[in-house]
Design a protein around this motif. Structure first.
Motif, PDB file in Angstrom:
ATOM      1  N   ASP A 226       0.823  -1.202   0.000  1.00  0.00           N
ATOM      2  CA  ASP A 226       0.000   0.000   0.000  1.00  0.00           C
ATOM      3  C   ASP A 226       0.859   1.254   0.000  1.00  0.00           C
ATOM      4  O   ASP A 226       2.098   1.186  -0.077  1.00  0.00           O
ATOM      5  CB  ASP A 226      -0.990  -0.024   1.164  1.00  0.00           C
ATOM      6  CG  ASP A 226      -0.321   0.110   2.531  1.00  0.00           C
ATOM      7  OD1 ASP A 226       0.888   0.428   2.611  1.00  0.00           O
ATOM      8  OD2 ASP A 226      -1.022  -0.109   3.539  1.00  0.00           O
ATOM      9  N   SER A 227       0.215   2.410   0.079  1.00  0.00           N
ATOM     10  CA  SER A 227       0.933   3.684  -0.008  1.00  0.00           C
ATOM     11  C   SER A 227       1.884   3.901   1.156  1.00  0.00           C
ATOM     12  O   SER A 227       2.807   4.722   1.071  1.00  0.00           O
ATOM     13  CB  SER A 227      -0.063   4.841  -0.073  1.00  0.00           C
ATOM     14  OG  SER A 227      -0.888   4.847   1.084  1.00  0.00           O
TER      15      SER A 227
ATOM     16  N   ASP B  91      -6.574   4.366  -0.904  1.00  0.00           N
ATOM     17  CA  ASP B  91      -5.399   3.849  -0.189  1.00  0.00           C
ATOM     18  C   ASP B  91      -4.878   4.959   0.721  1.00  0.00           C
ATOM     19  O   ASP B  91      -3.980   5.708   0.364  1.00  0.00           O
ATOM     20  CB  ASP B  91      -4.340   3.413  -1.195  1.00  0.00           C
ATOM     21  CG  ASP B  91      -3.099   2.827  -0.532  1.00  0.00           C
ATOM     22  OD1 ASP B  91      -3.090   2.697   0.703  1.00  0.00           O
ATOM     23  OD2 ASP B  91      -2.132   2.541  -1.259  1.00  0.00           O
ATOM     24  N   ASP B  92      -5.488   5.088   1.891  1.00  0.00           N
ATOM     25  CA  ASP B  92      -5.146   6.150   2.828  1.00  0.00           C
ATOM     26  C   ASP B  92      -5.198   5.590   4.246  1.00  0.00           C
ATOM     27  O   ASP B  92      -6.270   5.494   4.843  1.00  0.00           O
ATOM     28  CB  ASP B  92      -6.111   7.324   2.673  1.00  0.00           C
ATOM     29  CG  ASP B  92      -5.759   8.495   3.580  1.00  0.00           C
ATOM     30  OD1 ASP B  92      -4.628   8.509   4.105  1.00  0.00           O
ATOM     31  OD2 ASP B  92      -6.611   9.367   3.781  1.00  0.00           O
TER      32      ASP B  92
END
Length: 289
Positions: free
Chosen positions: A198-199, A278-279
């Motif tokens: 992910d980010s 995606d946070d």
């Protein structure tokens, strides 16, 4: 064709940035459960709405070992070749994931070896590829509930040429470890693993099972950032009702999309696309109409 006209299970999208084309693969046989295996078809699109196809990308020769359950092809571009991971079964051999190869994303794909990479005496399916931080290839796959009751997600390291396993299988987790899964007679399903960072750089896995409202997708996170975990399950599924076997891909506009098949009822399965935020964790957004 519109995506609503495509009957497919286990959809997998390979974006080609140079050609500005999306390739859609999946389980496309007419009778996916009981009939003889036919092969795999693929579709292409520039916008994820209007599609061309089907194109025959794999058809078995008479010498091919499997006869049914041609399921869940995934295609990866590595070293200027296209590699397909797909599951097969015959009456006298366990279901397993085999690697196929082609010079073209639309095939024809041919078996890289004459047998699956997954363990010979295990009932397995849904192998997916993961390349670790040391550039080592791994196959993550499901050891099926029909053999072990509590379905397992396992990993094996592959040789550099993807022809064989070079490690023993390792159990990453079992289906019952997730709070959202529901078992029947202590049988818990595992389906469709897919790996992503992910980010935040965290290694996460999408995978499917049966939840409160039917076929669903959950998310697991590797606490070590390594494929071997330990893996921690998110309490709630990412997608909760009558849809599953998902994967994530980035559009040409840099949007993150989840694709699944829904509903989970034959012959009504269709490819569906959802935005994903995606946070600080993956969150499901709007459905792409």
């Amino acid at each position: 064709m519109k995506k609503e006209e495509i009957r497919i299970r286990d959809p997998f999208v390979l974006p080609d940035k140079e050609k500005k084309l999306y390739y859609l693969y999946g389980t496309t046989d007419e009778n996916v459960w009981d009939g003889d295996g036919t092969g795999f078809d693929a579709f292409t699109s520039a916008d994820l709405e209007n599609w061309e196809g089907p194109v025959q990308v794999f058809r078995p020769t008479k010498e091919f070992w499997a006869t049914k359950h041609f399921w869940a092809p995934e295609v990866y571009y590595l070293n200027e070749k296209y590699y397909m991971f797909a599951s097969f079964k015959s009456e006298d051999q366990c279901r397993g994931t085999q690697v196929l190869i082609s010079k073209n994303p639309l095939g024809p794909f041919v078996p890289l070896t004459n047998k699956p990479v997954t363990p010979e005496n295990w009932e397995c399916l849904d192998g997916t590829l993961y390349i670790d931080n040391h550039n080592n290839p791994w196959m993550i796959f499901c050891h099926e509930w029909i053999q072990v009751q509590d379905g397992e997600i396992c990993a094996i390291q592959l040789s550099e040429d993807l022809r064989e396993a070079v490690s023993n299988p390792v159990i990453l987790f079992r289906a019952s470890e997730a709070k959202w899964t529901r078992g029947e007679n202590n049988n818990y399903v595992t389906d469709g693993p897919f790996l992503i960072k992910d980010s935040q750089g965290q290694l996460k896995m999408l995978w499917s099972s049966i939840g409160e409202k039917g076929y669903a997708i959950g998310v697991a996170r590797s606490e070590s950032g390594n494929i071997l975990g330990p893996w921690v399950q998110e309490a709630e599924p990412l997608f909760a009702e009558s849809g599953g076997h998902g994967m994530l891909f980035e559009t040409f506009e840099k949007d993150l999309l989840l694709t699944i098949h829904s509903p989970n009822s034959t012959p009504n399965e269709r490819p569906c696309f959802f935005s994903v935020v995606d946070d600080n964790g993956l969150k499901l957004g709007k459905k792409k109409e």
